[in-house]
Design a protein around this motif. Structure first.
Motif, mmCIF file in Angstrom:
data_model
loop_
_atom_site.group_PDB
_atom_site.id
_atom_site.type_symbol
_atom_site.label_atom_id
_atom_site.label_comp_id
_atom_site.label_asym_id
_atom_site.label_seq_id
_atom_site.Cartn_x
_atom_site.Cartn_y
_atom_site.Cartn_z
ATOM 1 N N LEU A 382 56.098 23.408 44.017
ATOM 2 C CA LEU A 382 55.675 22.743 43.630
ATOM 3 C C LEU A 382 55.074 22.624 42.043
ATOM 4 C CD1 LEU A 382 52.741 22.038 46.318
ATOM 5 C CD2 LEU A 382 55.099 20.898 46.384
ATOM 6 N N ALA A 383 56.430 21.872 41.543
ATOM 7 C CA ALA A 383 55.992 21.565 39.713
ATOM 8 C C ALA A 383 55.797 20.192 39.256
ATOM 9 C CB ALA A 383 57.703 22.947 39.467
ATOM 10 N N ALA A 439 50.853 26.885 41.347
ATOM 11 C CA ALA A 439 50.729 27.481 40.868
ATOM 12 C C ALA A 439 49.095 27.781 41.512
ATOM 13 C CB ALA A 439 51.255 27.003 38.921
ATOM 14 N N PRO A 440 48.445 29.039 41.023
ATOM 15 C CA PRO A 440 46.849 29.299 41.429
ATOM 16 C C PRO A 440 46.011 28.002 40.481
ATOM 17 C CG PRO A 440 47.610 31.033 40.975
ATOM 18 C CD PRO A 440 48.734 30.109 40.544
ATOM 19 N N PRO A 475 44.360 33.706 48.279
ATOM 20 C CA PRO A 475 44.684 34.556 47.607
ATOM 21 C C PRO A 475 44.997 35.597 48.521
ATOM 22 C CG PRO A 475 42.880 33.612 45.598
ATOM 23 C CD PRO A 475 43.265 32.977 47.081
ATOM 24 N N ASP A 476 44.095 35.798 49.565
ATOM 25 C CA ASP A 476 44.318 36.868 50.705
ATOM 26 C C ASP A 476 45.873 35.941 51.858
ATOM 27 O OD1 ASP A 476 42.887 34.710 52.065
ATOM 28 O OD2 ASP A 476 41.419 35.952 51.987
ATOM 29 N N ARG A 516 45.846 27.898 46.153
ATOM 30 C CA ARG A 516 47.536 27.029 45.593
ATOM 31 C C ARG A 516 47.136 26.072 46.294
ATOM 32 N NH1 ARG A 516 51.691 30.093 43.513
ATOM 33 N NH2 ARG A 516 50.612 32.705 42.872
ATOM 34 N N VAL A 517 48.106 25.079 45.928
ATOM 35 C CA VAL A 517 48.348 24.089 47.109
ATOM 36 C C VAL A 517 49.279 24.405 48.132
ATOM 37 C CG1 VAL A 517 49.403 21.240 47.393
ATOM 38 C CG2 VAL A 517 47.340 22.418 45.598
ATOM 39 N N LEU A 518 49.364 24.628 49.518
ATOM 40 C CA LEU A 518 50.678 24.476 49.819
ATOM 41 C C LEU A 518 51.031 23.189 51.231
ATOM 42 C CD1 LEU A 518 52.613 26.919 51.232
ATOM 43 C CD2 LEU A 518 50.470 27.474 52.743
#
Length: 555
Positions: A382-383, A439-440, A475-476, A516-518
């Protein structure tokens, strides 16, 4: 009130024995035994078997009001099971009518809360809609007969008031919320209305973005249990499940949608209080927001963590409850003429998911301060910039870990306790699902409002559907659901490009720093009908002229 007639087939054999709770209830936190015992104590005055707090409430109500059970004669002479709280003395008083939820427990669901209204100065009538519990007739699903019954219930209450009635309110939960809104739209005597976990547009409850919401419809039919549905109601719901005569089902739903009466609400500037849950699996939130946005009179919306009727469930049992406290202030202001209290904090009270923080805003749109656009790219990112010419596929007819809910209604109740479902993002098979990740987050990402998704895809076969899940990826590699929406295309020719421009359900969610957005697209989710052929595939892309993107509303 008219005493129960043992010869009436709608009269329970043991009138004071509460209905046993059903395992398939839409209201899993309702304690039928406790509520039935409370109602029995109100009638007999013997509160010895109740907890001290409930016994004190019984004593307080009986000191100011007379409680009785009986029947209301509804449309066509149908007898409706009901209970009445009448204030003592001959002074003026406002009144509140409370139609019961979609449950055979009936008006007993309101036994504690109606008493609280009586203690605050109201006469109250709570009744069981036709077709449910000990009421006769067949359930009209908030159709014309239910609307007529609501006005008859109000007539019944007005005829029995011991003093002059000043103002009139309707208040309901779930099914009772929908009925109350529709009665208020049709009956000009109503001065204010409150609706908890109700609906604005019933059509969008049945079909969302051309996708049949079969999980919700099955839950409604199952939860009806021993209820007696009218032939039209049963046919409409079964037609949605079977995918036949959807136009007929939507016409049926339109007649039962408060949204179709916005002009009447606004002409009278009727005060409307709405409460809803962010993750409603039964009656999704956006269709209620649509009604709220169109209202121009006094209005208030409380959005909370949880699922259907979860916000306010504790209050029905007499526990401290923010939603019911807000509703009491609302009715006290508009019916008793007291100071606004919590109502002066703005139109919106929005609980942020999992944090317990409540944010007040002057309008719903003030929740969103700006929009951030993220483009779907061929590398699964996602940019900030669009990218054309890529393809990302998903395989249809395969279950994935990203189902919206393991079980309609019940899955959301864990969320109210701060235990949202954790999804193993690493188990998502990229050969089955289409996945994009951002991105984070450099700082907390405050999502507030309605996310929007624009995508283009190619379906090899006629009829296609997908469900988009917006998630918070830690992050996990664990993920939590933020919101979602389905989409179906039933008209395009095989192998043609399909454009999907949809709104995801509204949300108030903080994505923590470093998360992050997923975005996960799948071809099948049990909450929705699957229009895809088995083992078919969808190929997502991003044409240069119409790039695929996700718009995030930020607070």
């Amino acid at each position: 009130m008219k005493p129960a007639d043992p010869s009436d087939p709608a009269t329970p054999e043991t009138p004071h024995t509460p209905h046993a709770p059903h395992a398939d209830s839409l209201y899993p936190e309702l304690d039928a035994v406790a509520l039935g015992a409370f109602a029995a104590a109100l009638e007999s005055g013997d509160a010895g078997g109740l907890p001290p707090a409930r016994a004190a409430e019984v004593a307080a109500v009986r000191s100011v009001a007379v409680f009785s059970r009986g029947r209301v004669t509804g449309a066509g002479g149908v007898l409706l099971d009901a209970a009445l709280w009448r204030r003592k003395g001959s002074g003026p008083r406002p009144v509140v009518v409370m139609p019961a939820p979609w449950t055979n427990l009936g008006w007993v669901a309101y036994a504690v809360r109606a008493g609280a209204f009586a203690a605050r100065g109201y006469d109250v009538l709570a009744y069981t809609p036709r077709g449910f519990g000990a009421s006769a007739g067949r359930a009209d699903a908030a159709g014309p007969l239910d609307v007529a019954d609501g006005s008859r219930a109000l007539d019944h209450l007005l005829e029995r008031a011991a003093g002059p009635v000043t103002r009139i309110g309707f208040l309901g939960v779930s099914y009772g919320a929908g009925i109350g809104l529709l009665v208020a739209a049709h009956d000009p005597r109503v001065d204010a209305v409150g609706a908890f976990s109700g609906w604005g547009d019933l059509g969008e409850v049945l079909v969302e973005n051309a996708t049949r919401r079969v999980g919700a419809v099955r839950a409604l039919l199952t939860a009806a249990g021993r209820a007696r549905l009218s032939p039209g109601t049963e046919r409409a719901l079964e037609d949605v499940l079977a995918g036949r005569d959807l136009d007929g089902a939507l016409r049926w739903a339109e007649e039962r949608s408060p949204f179709g009466h916005v002009k009447e609400f606004n002409r009278r500037r009727l005060p409307v209080f709405l409460s809803h849950a962010w993750h409603e699996t039964l009656l999704p939130a956006n269709q209620t927001l649509k009604l709220f946005d169109e209202l121009t009179g006094p209005k208030r919306l409380v959005l909370s963590v949880g699922d259907h009727a979860g916000p306010g469930a504790g209050g029905l049992l007499g526990l401290p409850d923010r939603v019911w406290t807000d509703a009491h202030r609302w009715f006290d202001h508009h019916l008793l003429g007291r100071a606004a209290g919590g109502a002066d904090e703005g139109q919106i009270a929005a609980e942020v998911m999992w944090s317990g923080t409540v944010e007040h805003r002057p309008t719903r749109h003030a929740l969103t301060r700006r929009t951030r656009r993220l483009h779907l790219t061929g590398g699964g990112q996602l940019a900030d910039r669009p990218e054309a010419g890529w393809t990302a596929g998903l395989l249809c007819g395969v279950d994935t870990p990203t189902a919206v809910a393991d079980e309609v209604v019940r899955s959301g109740y864990a969320e109210m306790a701060g235990r949202p479902k954790v999804y193993p993002a690493g188990d998502i098979d990229r050969a089955v699902a289409a996945v994009w990740v951002g991105a984070p987050a450099e700082d907390t990402l405050r999502l507030r409002g309605i996310p929007r998704l624009r995508v283009t895809y190619r379906a090899a076969n006629p009829g296609s559907s997908f469900v988009a899940h917006l998630m918070d990826l830690a992050p996990d590699d664990s993920a939590r659901l933020v919101t979602h929406a389905p989409f179906s295309d039933l008209r395009s020719a095989p192998d043609s490009l399909v454009g999907a421009d949809i709104e995801l359900q509204a949300t108030a969610y903080d994505v923590p720093r470093g998360h992050r957005v997923l975005l996960v697209m799948v071809g099948r989710d049990a909450l929705y009908a699957d229009a895809n052929l088995p083992r078919a595939s969808l190929a997502f892309t991003s044409p240069e002229a119409t790039p695929s993107y996700l718009d995030l509303p930020l607070g």
